[in-house]
Design an enzyme around this catalytic site. Structure first.
Site, mmCIF file in Angstrom:
data_model
loop_
_atom_site.group_PDB
_atom_site.id
_atom_site.type_symbol
_atom_site.label_atom_id
_atom_site.label_comp_id
_atom_site.label_asym_id
_atom_site.label_seq_id
_atom_site.Cartn_x
_atom_site.Cartn_y
_atom_site.Cartn_z
ATOM 1 C CD GLU A 125 -2.800 -1.074 2.415
ATOM 2 O OE1 GLU A 125 -2.950 -0.238 3.364
ATOM 3 O OE2 GLU A 125 -3.721 -2.253 2.352
ATOM 4 C CD GLU A 155 -3.055 -6.173 3.715
ATOM 5 O OE1 GLU A 155 -4.084 -5.701 4.392
ATOM 6 O OE2 GLU A 155 -1.970 -6.212 3.932
HETATM 7 C C1 FCB Z 1 -4.343 -2.862 5.541
HETATM 8 C C2 FCB Z 1 -2.985 -2.918 5.984
HETATM 9 C C3 FCB Z 1 -2.545 -4.034 6.931
HETATM 10 C C4 FCB Z 1 -3.703 -4.244 7.844
HETATM 11 C C5 FCB Z 1 -4.954 -3.968 7.490
HETATM 12 C C6 FCB Z 1 -6.155 -4.327 8.330
HETATM 13 O O1 FCB Z 1 -4.505 -1.413 5.134
HETATM 14 O O2 FCB Z 1 -2.079 -3.248 4.777
HETATM 15 O O3 FCB Z 1 -1.401 -3.643 7.326
HETATM 16 O O4 FCB Z 1 -3.601 -3.290 8.921
HETATM 17 O O5 FCB Z 1 -5.492 -2.928 6.805
#
Ligand code: FCB
Length: 469
Positions: free
Chosen positions: A166, A365
């Site tokens: 990110e 994720e």
């Molecule tokens: C994302 C992050 C990760 C974690 C999740 C919940 O944005 O990449 O590190 O904290 O959120």
């Protein structure tokens, strides 16, 4: 209805070094901005929990990896802590860190779990932050050295590398929105940080190619798909601008090799172009290609036309062009205050397919953070049916996108064991395993057992067709 995924689909979860490792006395780790800010600005962190006490992966990794194997992971992403490897960010290497990561990657490989390794997950070494962090080009050189050292040290054990997680966040949260250290509020500086991060990404990819490592290299992006309130041109413009600033600025640079013209025009008009952008930077960005894209998806962004004029003497920001829109009837995760919208994953897949050359990608994720999850413990196990439902719904949409031709190669949940969140610390729990903060015990949740079966069967069956509109 049965949803089946390909035989070699990546199934697993992700975490990051700072959020999971914790520290022990004399481990040789240097301080990073999170160690520093969670101590010095402790009041900004939920219940004052610092990075020192995160989920103890540093000491428990063997058991944690066994736990992953127990629920059938075939892949797992974590990051290397820059300040653990290079306590001062550059120069001397901490040999204890080398031994630790070598053992972690060996252990994963031994258990048939492919290590996916990210280099930078928000965790600037403090000494380098004091030089200006990514505002300073010297720090790009230090990052390049760090990346090349990681490839050299662990390149024979790791087949999937990622330069940044990110990349928008350190710029946006650290230099514009007062969420992450150094708590600067200045658009132009944020834009410079983002530009320099993109350069650092390109440099790492270049070294990886030059030195001919096996495997793939890519980047992990958080894409927030934007939806306008209506088809009214004013709402459409708001959506276009939100997307331009928060997604296309970065995605076009990394995936198409150039910044969007419109962004440059707008920044010029408002006097917000970063000071230091060189022609060789633009060339480097143009030449850099990745092999694999990770997408973190949690929520949509709904916007509408602004209802008031921005303060002309205020701080310039993307929010000058749109207001957030609270759609009536939206489904909320109240623990995090964010909307749940599984179709967003399908929309992202479509975008990658049609606008970004259908590049190979995976969900790096996705997941749901729940507050006070202990309330769902029954017979010693968190009965997290809401998580199972959440994952199922997202996977159903993903499945549909793949059927329509999207090159999605896998799905990683956030996260394996409940871990520390930036600012929120242990407020919201995300894991397949529950962490008892008092005893340190890690116990599987119902969703972990569900996932185990999904991987075993390469898919799942749902009784009634999950609503896909
Ligand atoms: C994302 C992050 C990760 C974690 C999740 C919940 O944005 O990449 O590190 O904290 O959120």
């Amino acid at each position: 209805m049965k949803y089946t995924f390909s035989k070699d689909f990546f199934w697993g979860a992700a975490t990051s070094a700072t959020q999971s490792e914790g520290t022990v006395k004399n481990d040789g780790k240097g301080e990073n901005i999170w160690d520093y800010s969670s101590k010095v600005f402790n009041y900004r962190f939920f219940e004052g929990v610092t990075t020192k006490d995160t989920s103890k992966f540093y000491t428990d990794y063997k058991q944690d990896i066994q736990n992953m194997a127990d629920i059938n992971f075939n892949s797992f992403r974590t990051s290397i802590s820059w300040s653990r490897l290079f306590p001062k960010g550059i120069g001397e290497i901490n040999q204890a860190a080398v031994a630790f990561y070598q053992d972690v990657f060996d252990e994963l490989n031994k258990k048939g779990i492919k290590p996916f390794v990210n280099l930078y997950h928000f965790d600037m070494p403090m000494d380098l932050q004091e030089l200006g962090g990514f505002e300073n080009r010297k720090v790009i050189d230090a990052y390049k050295e760090y990346a090349s050292t990681c490839f050299k040290l662990f390149g024979d054990k790791v087949g999937y590398w990622f330069t940044f997680n990110e990349p928008m966040i350190p710029a946006e949260a650290g230099y514009l929105h007062d969420r992450h250290y150094p708590y600067v509020v200045d658009f132009k500086r944020a834009a410079q940080v983002l530009h320099n991060i993109i350069l650092a990404h390109c440099e790492a990819v270049k070294v990886f190619r030059q030195e001919n490592y096996f495997g793939k290299i890519g980047i992990i992006m958080d894409v927030i798909p934007v939806y306008p309130r209506s088809e009214n041109p004013a709402d459409l413009y708001a959506a276009e601008m939100a997307d331009l600033f928060y997604t296309r600025s970065l995605n076009d640079a990394v995936l198409k090799g150039k910044y969007p013209e419109k962004l440059i025009t707008v920044l010029k008009e408002y006097g917000q172009l970063p000071e230091d952008i060189r022609s060789e930077d633009i060339e480097l960005i143009q030449q850099t290609k990745i092999d694999l894209l990770g997408i973190n998806y949690y929520r949509p962004r709904r916007v509408k036309a602004r209802e008031s004029l921005p303060n002309p003497n205020g701080v310039f920001s993307p929010e000058w062009f749109y207001d957030n829109y609270e759609m009536p009837g939206r489904r909320m995760n109240t623990s995090r205050g964010i909307e749940i919208y599984p179709k967003g994953l399908y929309d992202i897949a479509q975008k990658i397919q049609h606008e970004y050359e259908n590049i190979d990608w995976f969900v790096s994720e996705n997941g749901i953070g729940i507050q006070d999850e202990e309330n769902f413990i029954q017979d010693g196990m968190v009965q997290d049916d809401y998580r199972i439902e959440f994952l199922q719904e997202h996977l159903v949409w993903l499945h549909r996108a793949m059927k329509e031709g999207s090159n999605c190669l896998g799905y990683h949940m956030w996260t394996s064991v409940d871990c520390w969140s930036w600012i929120n610390a242990y407020k919201n729990r995300y894991g397949f395993y529950r962490l008892d903060l008092e005893t340190g015990e890690k116990t599987v949740k119902k969703s972990g057992l569900w996932f185990k079966q999904v991987v075993a069967e390469n898919g799942f069956e749902v009784q009634e067709k999950i609503e896909v509109i």
